[in-house]
Motif scaffolding. Sequence first.
Motif, PDB file in Angstrom:
ATOM      1  N   ALA A  87       0.829  -1.210   0.000  1.00  0.00           N
ATOM      2  CA  ALA A  87       0.000   0.000   0.000  1.00  0.00           C
ATOM      3  C   ALA A  87       0.863   1.260   0.000  1.00  0.00           C
ATOM      4  O   ALA A  87       0.522   2.260  -0.641  1.00  0.00           O
ATOM      5  CB  ALA A  87      -0.927  -0.008   1.214  1.00  0.00           C
ATOM      6  N   ARG A  88       1.979   1.216   0.708  1.00  0.00           N
ATOM      7  CA  ARG A  88       2.849   2.390   0.804  1.00  0.00           C
ATOM      8  C   ARG A  88       3.563   2.665  -0.517  1.00  0.00           C
ATOM      9  O   ARG A  88       3.830   3.819  -0.856  1.00  0.00           O
ATOM     10  CB  ARG A  88       3.869   2.176   1.920  1.00  0.00           C
ATOM     11  N   HIS A  89       3.863   1.604  -1.264  1.00  0.00           N
ATOM     12  CA  HIS A  89       4.586   1.748  -2.531  1.00  0.00           C
ATOM     13  C   HIS A  89       3.719   1.197  -3.664  1.00  0.00           C
ATOM     14  O   HIS A  89       4.095   0.244  -4.357  1.00  0.00           O
ATOM     15  CB  HIS A  89       5.924   1.021  -2.461  1.00  0.00           C
ATOM     16  N   ALA A  90       2.572   1.822  -3.847  1.00  0.00           N
ATOM     17  CA  ALA A  90       1.587   1.331  -4.818  1.00  0.00           C
ATOM     18  C   ALA A  90       2.061   1.451  -6.260  1.00  0.00           C
ATOM     19  O   ALA A  90       1.449   0.877  -7.162  1.00  0.00           O
ATOM     20  CB  ALA A  90       0.270   2.088  -4.634  1.00  0.00           C
ATOM     21  N   TRP A  91       3.138   2.187  -6.505  1.00  0.00           N
ATOM     22  CA  TRP A  91       3.661   2.355  -7.860  1.00  0.00           C
ATOM     23  C   TRP A  91       4.543   1.181  -8.291  1.00  0.00           C
ATOM     24  O   TRP A  91       4.971   1.108  -9.452  1.00  0.00           O
ATOM     25  CB  TRP A  91       4.465   3.654  -7.948  1.00  0.00           C
ATOM     26  N   LEU A  92       4.804   0.232  -7.391  1.00  0.00           N
ATOM     27  CA  LEU A  92       5.610  -0.933  -7.747  1.00  0.00           C
ATOM     28  C   LEU A  92       4.880  -1.821  -8.750  1.00  0.00           C
ATOM     29  O   LEU A  92       3.654  -1.883  -8.777  1.00  0.00           O
ATOM     30  CB  LEU A  92       5.938  -1.753  -6.498  1.00  0.00           C
ATOM     31  N   HIS A  93       5.658  -2.520  -9.552  1.00  0.00           N
ATOM     32  CA  HIS A  93       5.093  -3.506 -10.475  1.00  0.00           C
ATOM     33  C   HIS A  93       4.773  -4.804  -9.740  1.00  0.00           C
ATOM     34  O   HIS A  93       3.710  -5.401  -9.916  1.00  0.00           O
ATOM     35  CB  HIS A  93       6.081  -3.778 -11.608  1.00  0.00           C
ATOM     36  N   SER A  94       5.698  -5.244  -8.890  1.00  0.00           N
ATOM     37  CA  SER A  94       5.469  -6.473  -8.134  1.00  0.00           C
ATOM     38  C   SER A  94       6.374  -6.513  -6.909  1.00  0.00           C
ATOM     39  O   SER A  94       7.385  -5.811  -6.834  1.00  0.00           O
ATOM     40  CB  SER A  94       5.720  -7.721  -9.001  1.00  0.00           C
ATOM     41  N   MET A  95       5.973  -7.337  -5.954  1.00  0.00           N
ATOM     42  CA  MET A  95       6.751  -7.575  -4.741  1.00  0.00           C
ATOM     43  C   MET A  95       6.722  -9.075  -4.490  1.00  0.00           C
ATOM     44  O   MET A  95       5.643  -9.668  -4.348  1.00  0.00           O
ATOM     45  CB  MET A  95       6.142  -6.818  -3.557  1.00  0.00           C
ATOM     46  N   VAL A  96       7.898  -9.703  -4.460  1.00  0.00           N
ATOM     47  CA  VAL A  96       7.970 -11.159  -4.403  1.00  0.00           C
ATOM     48  C   VAL A  96       8.951 -11.588  -3.314  1.00  0.00           C
ATOM     49  O   VAL A  96      10.021 -10.985  -3.157  1.00  0.00           O
ATOM     50  CB  VAL A  96       8.417 -11.745  -5.764  1.00  0.00           C
ATOM     51  N   ALA A  97       8.579 -12.625  -2.571  1.00  0.00           N
ATOM     52  CA  ALA A  97       9.492 -13.271  -1.632  1.00  0.00           C
ATOM     53  C   ALA A  97       9.916 -14.599  -2.237  1.00  0.00           C
ATOM     54  O   ALA A  97       9.066 -15.434  -2.578  1.00  0.00           O
ATOM     55  CB  ALA A  97       8.816 -13.483  -0.284  1.00  0.00           C
ATOM     56  N   VAL A  98      11.225 -14.797  -2.396  1.00  0.00           N
ATOM     57  CA  VAL A  98      11.756 -15.969  -3.090  1.00  0.00           C
ATOM     58  C   VAL A  98      12.786 -16.663  -2.205  1.00  0.00           C
ATOM     59  O   VAL A  98      13.630 -16.009  -1.584  1.00  0.00           O
ATOM     60  CB  VAL A  98      12.424 -15.564  -4.427  1.00  0.00           C
ATOM     61  N   THR A  99      12.727 -17.995  -2.152  1.00  0.00           N
ATOM     62  CA  THR A  99      13.729 -18.750  -1.398  1.00  0.00           C
ATOM     63  C   THR A  99      15.020 -18.837  -2.205  1.00  0.00           C
ATOM     64  O   THR A  99      15.058 -18.523  -3.398  1.00  0.00           O
ATOM     65  CB  THR A  99      13.244 -20.174  -1.085  1.00  0.00           C
ATOM     66  N   ILE A 100      16.084 -19.307  -1.568  1.00  0.00           N
ATOM     67  CA  ILE A 100      17.368 -19.437  -2.259  1.00  0.00           C
ATOM     68  C   ILE A 100      17.306 -20.497  -3.360  1.00  0.00           C
ATOM     69  O   ILE A 100      18.198 -20.573  -4.206  1.00  0.00           O
ATOM     70  CB  ILE A 100      18.501 -19.781  -1.267  1.00  0.00           C
ATOM     71  N   HIS A 101      16.242 -21.303  -3.371  1.00  0.00           N
ATOM     72  CA  HIS A 101      16.064 -22.316  -4.412  1.00  0.00           C
ATOM     73  C   HIS A 101      15.147 -21.830  -5.532  1.00  0.00           C
ATOM     74  O   HIS A 101      14.892 -22.568  -6.487  1.00  0.00           O
ATOM     75  CB  HIS A 101      15.492 -23.600  -3.807  1.00  0.00           C
ATOM     76  N   GLY A 102      14.645 -20.599  -5.404  1.00  0.00           N
ATOM     77  CA  GLY A 102      13.794 -20.041  -6.446  1.00  0.00           C
ATOM     78  C   GLY A 102      12.311 -20.239  -6.236  1.00  0.00           C
ATOM     79  O   GLY A 102      11.505 -19.886  -7.107  1.00  0.00           O
ATOM     80  N   ASP A 103      11.918 -20.798  -5.108  1.00  0.00           N
ATOM     81  CA  ASP A 103      10.496 -21.001  -4.824  1.00  0.00           C
ATOM     82  C   ASP A 103       9.875 -19.692  -4.341  1.00  0.00           C
ATOM     83  O   ASP A 103      10.426 -19.014  -3.460  1.00  0.00           O
ATOM     84  CB  ASP A 103      10.308 -22.078  -3.752  1.00  0.00           C
ATOM     85  N   ILE A 104       8.718 -19.335  -4.899  1.00  0.00           N
ATOM     86  CA  ILE A 104       8.030 -18.103  -4.523  1.00  0.00           C
ATOM     87  C   ILE A 104       7.154 -18.365  -3.298  1.00  0.00           C
ATOM     88  O   ILE A 104       6.258 -19.209  -3.328  1.00  0.00           O
ATOM     89  CB  ILE A 104       7.188 -17.567  -5.692  1.00  0.00           C
ATOM     90  N   LEU A 105       7.420 -17.623  -2.227  1.00  0.00           N
ATOM     91  CA  LEU A 105       6.675 -17.786  -0.982  1.00  0.00           C
ATOM     92  C   LEU A 105       5.477 -16.846  -0.904  1.00  0.00           C
ATOM     93  O   LEU A 105       4.455 -17.182  -0.302  1.00  0.00           O
ATOM     94  CB  LEU A 105       7.602 -17.524   0.213  1.00  0.00           C
ATOM     95  N   ALA A 106       5.619 -15.664  -1.475  1.00  0.00           N
ATOM     96  CA  ALA A 106       4.539 -14.673  -1.448  1.00  0.00           C
ATOM     97  C   ALA A 106       4.726 -13.735  -2.632  1.00  0.00           C
ATOM     98  O   ALA A 106       5.844 -13.543  -3.121  1.00  0.00           O
ATOM     99  CB  ALA A 106       4.552 -13.889  -0.141  1.00  0.00           C
ATOM    100  N   LYS A 107       3.603 -13.141  -3.076  1.00  0.00           N
ATOM    101  CA  LYS A 107       3.695 -12.264  -4.240  1.00  0.00           C
ATOM    102  C   LYS A 107       2.554 -11.261  -4.234  1.00  0.00           C
ATOM    103  O   LYS A 107       1.411 -11.593  -3.922  1.00  0.00           O
ATOM    104  CB  LYS A 107       3.646 -13.093  -5.528  1.00  0.00           C
ATOM    105  N   ARG A 108       2.889 -10.020  -4.567  1.00  0.00           N
ATOM    106  CA  ARG A 108       1.908  -8.970  -4.814  1.00  0.00           C
ATOM    107  C   ARG A 108       2.241  -8.377  -6.177  1.00  0.00           C
ATOM    108  O   ARG A 108       3.398  -8.103  -6.466  1.00  0.00           O
ATOM    109  CB  ARG A 108       1.975  -7.869  -3.746  1.00  0.00           C
ATOM    110  N   THR A 109       1.232  -8.182  -7.020  1.00  0.00           N
ATOM    111  CA  THR A 109       1.504  -7.643  -8.348  1.00  0.00           C
ATOM    112  C   THR A 109       0.299  -6.884  -8.875  1.00  0.00           C
ATOM    113  O   THR A 109      -0.847  -7.168  -8.498  1.00  0.00           O
ATOM    114  CB  THR A 109       1.891  -8.759  -9.341  1.00  0.00           C
ATOM    115  N   HIS A 110       0.562  -5.910  -9.753  1.00  0.00           N
ATOM    116  CA  HIS A 110      -0.489  -5.168 -10.436  1.00  0.00           C
ATOM    117  C   HIS A 110      -0.710  -5.693 -11.845  1.00  0.00           C
ATOM    118  O   HIS A 110      -1.626  -5.267 -12.529  1.00  0.00           O
ATOM    119  CB  HIS A 110      -0.122  -3.683 -10.542  1.00  0.00           C
ATOM    120  N   SER A 111       0.162  -6.589 -12.292  1.00  0.00           N
ATOM    121  CA  SER A 111       0.149  -6.982 -13.696  1.00  0.00           C
ATOM    122  C   SER A 111       0.032  -8.486 -13.840  1.00  0.00           C
ATOM    123  O   SER A 111       0.606  -9.252 -13.073  1.00  0.00           O
ATOM    124  CB  SER A 111       1.433  -6.497 -14.393  1.00  0.00           C
TER     125      SER A 111
END
Length: 248
Positions: A87-111
Amino acid sequence: MHKVLVLICCLVWCWGCSPLKTMTRWYRDSINPTPQVDLTIQADQECGPQGFPASFVLIDTKLERLGRDLSTQDSYPDDRWFDAFWARHAWLHSMVAVTIHGDILAKRTHSLEAEDTTIDYLSLLHGDIEDRMPKAYLLQGSSETRIALSMPFFKENIWKGCLVAVFACDTLIQDAGSSRELALLDAQGSILWGGRYGTLLDAMAEQPWKDRLKDDVRGEYEIHDKRFFWLGRFFFGTWLIYTSEITG
């Protein structure tokens, strides 16, 4: 007689205090002066010469807030943090949490564009692990240039992955006023935002930015008898160069 003694004592006291006051004033003015901030010089250094687009301040402030908020999170956050950050950085394209193995744990995106799936998050899983600080990466896409800011997160002092904030340069800049008067490049000459300078962008990209940045972070240059001002900002391992034509 008593009055004479009082007068003599007063004279001695005044004579003794005068050197003390002089010494105190000399120490205050010469050895330990009260610091003064020249706000005029400071403002000029931050904003460039008169006429430099006001959009620079808005853009620079957005990036500073993004870096500050991300750099304070070195452990895996909960959903409330993700929601507040998004919400604070609504101009971002996406926000992703990724493990060292490349697995996506969480994701927020506008696209939901297909291009979003082509981001190689494994190549961004570095950050500044030793100092626990973000690191910026330039992502050249087919239609636009994006920047990824990767922040490592840890569990019990063991590196587990990265929080990766991705934004498009045109989204960052175009909402700011007078944005067409501004161009944005990196130190390699990659055009991140061209503004109104379409026919001049090649000449801008060919400027010796790396050499200039060795000696200074601001200055002037010429292209086809037009004068330009430039200002460099170091953004988590990547130089961002703002430049604008000097008019008037």
